[in-house]
Design a protein around this motif. Sequence first.
Motif: not given
Lengths: 228, 246
Positions: B176-177, B199-200, B223-225, B232-233
């Motif tokens: 989350n940025m 990768y997350v 967001y990155c999920a 979220l990761q």
Amino acid sequence: MKKIIHTRADGGLSVIHPVEGARFATCVTLQSGSVLEILRLVKPAEIIEPAVFEKLTEDEAKFRKPALLKEAVYSKPVYEREAHPVDVFLRRWPVEGAVANWAETEDEFVARIAFKDVPQGIEYQIVDASTIPADRTFRDAWEAGNKCVEHNMVKCREIHKNNLRALRVPKLAALDVEILKASRAKDAVRVAEVEAMYRPLLDAPDFPAISTARTPDELKAAVPGCLK
Amino acid sequence: MSYSFQTFSVGQVLTSSQMNQVEVNIRDHRLDGGSSLDMAAMFFASPGVYIGDSTTKSGTANALNVRRAAADSATIAHLVIEGSATHYISFGPSGSRQNMVFTNDSGGIYSFPGFTGDCIATQAEQEAGTSVNKVVAPGRQQYHPSAAKAWCMAQWDGNSAAGYNISSVTDNGAGNMTINYTTSFSSASYVPLLTANGYVGTPNAHQPMTIINSQAAGSVNAYCASSTTGALQDSTYMMFAAFGDQ
């Protein structure tokens, strides 16, 4: 570069990382020695005698230029270097080998970014970068301490339990296959063996070491053998 | 060595015929007794002035012609205006002249303020993007609608590796940025583009899925999920660019 931390309305901690490209500079010297600058024509009306300049307040002096020779003022244009975000000189920052002539200190810069980018009405702290944990395993458990970031261990334990639940998913799926095979083969002994293997996986989030861990590192080590 | 002179009185008005004959030769008076050479000459011919050697008594009428012997070849002819102050070349009718101004102040920077409004595209003209008879200065190219107004490459922990027009990156939590602009967009109607590099996540590595959660004139929340779990990761890097009107 210092960081800015503040607690959001939802209880989460935000860490603002000021980007150096936004820091004001008056010029940039490239590796080649070339100097990049933006010049502003100084209006004669802005130029006053040094003795008069000395008596001005800081606000009054902001738009005045002292100590320029009259003949210089009236015979040819006088320029000064304008301060801009350093990435304006190059349209990117950083650039290898380039050195900026800063127009503000790091503290002034971070304070300016805090004023601009922290939501209005929210209290914030400016902290050293070294106080921000490098390990983000328990990022969502961060809280603002006194000029530092601390871990909320209750939240950490929940995050860790969720991580263990995620870790056991493929192992449980494998056991599901095994027990199906044993059932179809009507192998009661194997069914009982596999059922016994479920128990430690199901109990993994309740691993005793989780509740006794006092630090994030101890918590990370609290992984039952069935998940290692 | 021989010279012929014709003397004119001070204030005498020359006839057209006389004007065509006026020639000032600057010769090399060498002390070794050798033959003199034409070094330069100024010819006054009606209408026009020609500066060159004795073979170049021609040029454009109503003009100051500076020519060399082979005037139409690659031979170089210079018109030098020398001095330490500002120099002007003026043109246009009396009373409404336009000036080309050359200065060599401030470390050899030359400016052409007389051309600023005419030949160099202004910020507004660059933003409109319709002119086909203006040139664009490097410092204004980014105002064109097709140019990225902001971009950055940052780790998901908020540490920026490189960027432009980004004042700060806010780490709001895992994946989350918020990206904050130095110069904001004129409204929230613009196009932010975001992708993730790497990768997350822990404990299992999944394909990342990036989402623009919200956007305002001065910032965008991304967001990155995990594309598998939706949680979220963090990924390794966030790549971002934004297009629109500032």
